[in-house]
Motif scaffolding. Structure first.
Motif, short mmCIF file in Angstrom:
data_model
loop_
_atom_site.label_atom_id
_atom_site.label_comp_id
_atom_site.label_asym_id
_atom_site.label_seq_id
_atom_site.Cartn_x
_atom_site.Cartn_y
_atom_site.Cartn_z
N LEU A 73 0.83 -1.20 0.00
CA LEU A 73 0.00 0.00 0.00
C LEU A 73 0.86 1.25 0.00
O LEU A 73 0.58 2.23 -0.70
N LEU A 74 1.92 1.22 0.81
CA LEU A 74 2.82 2.37 0.88
C LEU A 74 3.47 2.64 -0.47
O LEU A 74 3.52 3.79 -0.93
N ASP A 75 3.96 1.60 -1.11
CA ASP A 75 4.61 1.78 -2.41
C ASP A 75 3.63 2.24 -3.48
O ASP A 75 3.95 3.10 -4.31
N ARG A 76 2.41 1.69 -3.46
CA ARG A 76 1.40 2.12 -4.43
C ARG A 76 1.04 3.59 -4.21
O ARG A 76 0.83 4.34 -5.17
N ALA A 77 0.95 3.98 -2.95
CA ALA A 77 0.62 5.38 -2.64
C ALA A 77 1.69 6.32 -3.16
O ALA A 77 1.39 7.35 -3.77
N LYS A 78 2.96 5.97 -2.95
CA LYS A 78 4.06 6.82 -3.42
C LYS A 78 4.12 6.87 -4.93
O LYS A 78 4.56 7.86 -5.52
N LEU A 79 3.66 5.80 -5.56
CA LEU A 79 3.69 5.75 -7.02
C LEU A 79 2.55 6.53 -7.65
O LEU A 79 2.72 7.14 -8.72
N ASN A 80 1.41 6.56 -7.00
CA ASN A 80 0.21 7.11 -7.62
C ASN A 80 -0.24 8.47 -7.09
O ASN A 80 -0.94 9.20 -7.80
N LEU A 81 0.12 8.82 -5.86
CA LEU A 81 -0.28 10.13 -5.34
C LEU A 81 0.51 11.24 -6.01
O LEU A 81 1.70 11.07 -6.31
N PRO A 82 -0.12 12.39 -6.27
CA PRO A 82 0.59 13.51 -6.90
C PRO A 82 1.80 13.93 -6.06
O PRO A 82 1.77 13.88 -4.83
N GLU A 83 2.85 14.34 -6.75
CA GLU A 83 4.09 14.72 -6.06
C GLU A 83 3.87 15.88 -5.09
O GLU A 83 4.46 15.92 -4.01
N GLU A 84 2.98 16.80 -5.47
CA GLU A 84 2.71 17.94 -4.59
C GLU A 84 2.11 17.48 -3.26
O GLU A 84 2.49 17.99 -2.20
N ARG A 85 1.21 16.52 -3.33
CA ARG A 85 0.59 16.01 -2.10
C ARG A 85 1.61 15.24 -1.26
O ARG A 85 1.61 15.34 -0.03
N GLN A 86 2.47 14.47 -1.94
CA GLN A 86 3.50 13.75 -1.21
C GLN A 86 4.46 14.71 -0.52
O GLN A 86 4.91 14.46 0.61
N ARG A 87 4.74 15.82 -1.18
CA ARG A 87 5.62 16.84 -0.58
C ARG A 87 4.97 17.44 0.66
O ARG A 87 5.64 17.66 1.68
N ASP A 88 3.66 17.66 0.60
CA ASP A 88 2.94 18.18 1.77
C ASP A 88 3.02 17.20 2.94
O ASP A 88 3.20 17.60 4.09
N PHE A 89 2.87 15.92 2.61
CA PHE A 89 2.94 14.90 3.66
C PHE A 89 4.32 14.86 4.31
O PHE A 89 4.45 14.72 5.53
N ARG A 90 5.35 14.97 3.49
CA ARG A 90 6.71 14.94 4.02
C ARG A 90 6.98 16.15 4.91
O ARG A 90 7.64 16.04 5.95
N GLU A 91 6.44 17.30 4.53
CA GLU A 91 6.61 18.50 5.35
C GLU A 91 5.88 18.35 6.69
O GLU A 91 6.40 18.74 7.73
N LEU A 92 4.67 17.78 6.62
CA LEU A 92 3.91 17.54 7.86
C LEU A 92 4.65 16.57 8.77
O LEU A 92 4.70 16.76 9.99
N SER A 93 5.21 15.52 8.16
CA SER A 93 5.95 14.53 8.94
C SER A 93 7.17 15.15 9.61
O SER A 93 7.46 14.88 10.78
N GLN A 94 7.84 16.02 8.87
CA GLN A 94 9.02 16.67 9.43
C GLN A 94 8.64 17.60 10.58
O GLN A 94 9.30 17.63 11.62
N LYS A 95 7.55 18.35 10.37
CA LYS A 95 7.10 19.26 11.44
C LYS A 95 6.68 18.49 12.68
O LYS A 95 6.98 18.89 13.81
N TYR A 96 6.01 17.36 12.46
CA TYR A 96 5.57 16.54 13.60
C TYR A 96 6.76 15.98 14.36
O TYR A 96 6.79 15.98 15.59
N GLU A 97 7.76 15.53 13.60
CA GLU A 97 8.98 15.01 14.22
C GLU A 97 9.68 16.09 15.03
O GLU A 97 10.13 15.85 16.16
N GLU A 98 9.75 17.30 14.47
CA GLU A 98 10.39 18.41 15.18
C GLU A 98 9.63 18.74 16.46
O GLU A 98 10.23 19.02 17.50
N GLN A 99 8.30 18.71 16.39
CA GLN A 99 7.49 18.99 17.57
C GLN A 99 7.73 17.96 18.67
O GLN A 99 7.81 18.30 19.86
N LEU A 100 7.86 16.69 18.27
CA LEU A 100 8.12 15.64 19.25
C LEU A 100 9.47 15.85 19.95
O LEU A 100 9.57 15.71 21.17
N PHE A 101 10.49 16.19 19.17
CA PHE A 101 11.81 16.43 19.74
C PHE A 101 11.78 17.61 20.71
O PHE A 101 12.30 17.53 21.83
N LYS A 102 11.17 18.71 20.28
CA LYS A 102 11.13 19.91 21.11
C LYS A 102 10.34 19.68 22.39
O LYS A 102 10.74 20.12 23.47
#
Length: 287
Positions: A73-102
């Motif tokens: 499912l993960l691989d299919r999602a990365k293959l088929n979801l628009p790159e812009e949406r994937q970029r948004d997800f990566r930014e959200l993941s990074q922000k969430y990770e930063e919040q956890l650390f802080k």
């Protein structure tokens, strides 16, 4: 060790029947989905050693199937979801990770500063200055009770001590506690009437009349349906809904409020000090 060999056997069977599972020469891997590899250690960690061989086999098979589905499912999602949406997800993941650390870092600093408990003077001061906010939304009572066998020889003496309840009576009743089926003699603690009714109904099979519980200095003698048990209940004090809540009852709430305030203040000081220190050590500059 038996579980380990059993899991390996299950893995081999699954690998032979599923095209996307490929047995690697490196036995550290038990399954593969594209570029994802499931290690034997990860699989073994999710299989309990305290289950039967049959259950262990089923658990191993189920985990591998779920792991494969998840990765596919993960691989299919990365293959088929628009790159812009994937970029948004990566930014959200990074922000969430930063919040956890802080948060983890600030929480550790705050806990280090919270060495002192909330003192009684602070609690009393907050209570007096905010008494309008401490109105009861339900009825409270202070009571004591005894649950005993009607056939006890000294039941009349016990009843007399229970009603009079001076210091000697209380000590005597406490010494006889093993003779009672249950008891509660601390009638200085405020409890919710609804909790009392629920406790007696669910655990003692006794239906209490709520209005009877709202009479101060009131004694209740109740026989159970089986006619073997008897309950002595004495209502010491009553506080009705909308009356001012006693300090002892709201103290935990006030302590939590003051503790949260202290945490907020410490957090603000941490943010100020960390910026101040960074500027002093040339770690922070504004161009």
């Amino acid at each position: 060790m038996r579980t380990k060999y059993l899991i390996l056997a299950v893995v081999c069977l699954i690998a032979a029947s599923c095209s996307y599972f490929k047995k690697e020469r490196n036995t550290a891997y038990v399954a593969r989905v594209n570029d994802h590899y499931l290690t034997f250690e990860e699989l073994e960690a999710h299989i309990s050693n305290n289950i039967s061989p049959e259950d262990s086999s089923m658990a191993a098979k189920s985990y591998i199937q779920n792991w494969a589905t998840d990765k596919l499912l993960l691989d299919r999602a990365k293959l088929n979801l628009p790159e812009e949406r994937q970029r948004d997800f990566r930014e959200l993941s990074q922000k969430y990770e930063e919040q956890l650390f802080k948060k983890a870092y600030k929480d550790a600093l705050i806990e280090r500063e919270l060495s002192d408990k909330i003192d009684s003077a602070s609690v009393l001061n907050y209570y007096e200055n905010n008494s309008v906010n401490f109105k009861l939304n339900e009825d409270l009572v202070q009571l004591r009770y005894l649950h005993l066998d009607k056939k006890m020889k000294s039941i009349k003496d016990i009843k007399r001590q229970f009603l009079r309840f001076n210091s000697e009576d209380m000590l005597s009743l406490q010494e006889k506690s093993l003779e009672f089926k249950s008891l509660s003699l601390n009638d200085s603690v405020w409890v919710r009437v609804s909790d009392v009714v629920k406790e007696f109904k669910e655990n003692k099979n006794i239906e209490l009349n709520k209005p009877e519980l709202l009479k101060a200095k009131h004694f209740l003698e109740i026989e159970s349906e089986n006619e073997n048990d008897i309950f002595f209940i004495y209502i010491n004090s009553v506080l009705n809904r909308n009356e001012k809540a006693p300090l002892s009852y709201v103290r935990p709430t006030i302590e939590q409020i003051l503790l949260n305030r202290r945490k907020i203040n410490i957090s603000k000081n941490i943010e100020k000090e960390i910026t101040k220190d960074a500027t002093k050590n040339n770690e922070f500059e504004v161009y």
